[in-house]
Enzyme design. Sequence first.
Site, PDB file in Angstrom:
ATOM      1  N   THR A 191     101.520 -31.447  83.678  1.00 49.67           N
ATOM      2  CA  THR A 191     100.282 -31.926  83.045  1.00 49.67           C
ATOM      3  C   THR A 191     100.270 -33.430  82.861  1.00 49.67           C
ATOM      4  OG1 THR A 191      99.040 -31.873  80.964  1.00 49.67           O
ATOM      5  CG2 THR A 191     101.381 -31.473  80.798  1.00 49.67           C
ATOM      6  N   TYR A 214     103.039 -30.059  73.348  1.00 49.21           N
ATOM      7  CA  TYR A 214     102.687 -29.424  74.622  1.00 49.21           C
ATOM      8  C   TYR A 214     103.159 -30.299  75.782  1.00 49.21           C
ATOM      9  CZ  TYR A 214      99.807 -28.441  78.682  1.00 49.21           C
ATOM     10  OH  TYR A 214      99.386 -28.224  79.971  1.00 49.21           O
TER      11      TYR A 214
END
Length: 327
Positions: free
Chosen positions: A119, A143
């Site tokens: 990501t 995250y």
Amino acid sequence: MNRGAILVTGGAGYIGSHTCKALAANGYTPVVFDNMSGGHPWAVQWGPLEYGDCRDYEALVRVIRQYKPVAVMHFAAFIAAGESVADPGKYYGNNVGGMITLLSAMRDTGLDKIVFSSTAAIFSTDSMDPIGEDRAQSPSNPYGASKAMCEELLRGFAAAHGIRSVALRYFNAAGADPDGELGEAHEPETHLIPLILEVAAGKRQEILIFGDDYPTPDGTCIRDYIHICDLAEAHILSLGFLNGSDGAGANAFNLGNGSGFSVMEVVEAARSLTGHPVPARIVERRAGDPPVLICDARRARKTLGWRPQHPNLTTQIEHAWSWMTRA
Ligand code: UDP
């Protein structure tokens, strides 16, 4: 042409299911391995579904021995940046724990190729400079940090055990399958475009804009939106890359269009497309949001031959809208 099975963890989710469709179109059999914590049975249409959790070593080894996949695509993970700030243990436990278990199962069964869902959240900036692969990693939330740790694991397993990998750093996934067979369906939904469209569809009263005091032209966060089918295609190209002579070791590519849109601009684009006023209200910042994330995808273009087909934000919103309002 049958090019073999691919083990697709999280294949019942948004990006995983679109990639399964692309795998089938390219002659592979996607074997979905999913604990269905965020996935949907209807999204598994192109191969078998094996119910299981990536922290379950025995289940992974059993499925690998049964289907003899030629590679793994690892999508299974928790994905909400905001939630990860409030509950970091959930994110590190599942995302990093699942990665260690999966790589261990691969090592022990001789499975040596993996494409990993990484990501843009491993980066953080407040500048409009597009982010290339060599930018220093500085995750803004657990995250992103969990995904950065997974990339570290890939480097370790490449060096020690010869596992070849491609980490694909998605910027903001958007849109839906243009054929209308698949789309985004997170429960609860936390992502900007589907939430805006839920307002346009009358399912929600207003969109909350998380902060307008960021160091950006209109004060709202800027993101680079990339069509889900373009992400799926990058996975297919990555498989070819891993099979080639350059595919050894741990590799990484950033995937985005190179154009940034503010939250306000996304709201405005959805208003124009849907013809709905989409009431919006400014509220506090959401913890863990970097101000700006814009991609420099030159390496993916050059090395993988990746050519995004739907770079236009309005097209991405249109496909998501068609999916949401399907009969
Ligand atoms: N956002 C917002 N309101 C919402 C959901 C998201 O203002 O209801 C903002 C969020 O703060 C971020 C951008 O929209 O700046 C994209 O957020 P999303 O959760 O879609 O993706 P992320 O960038 O976190 O992966």
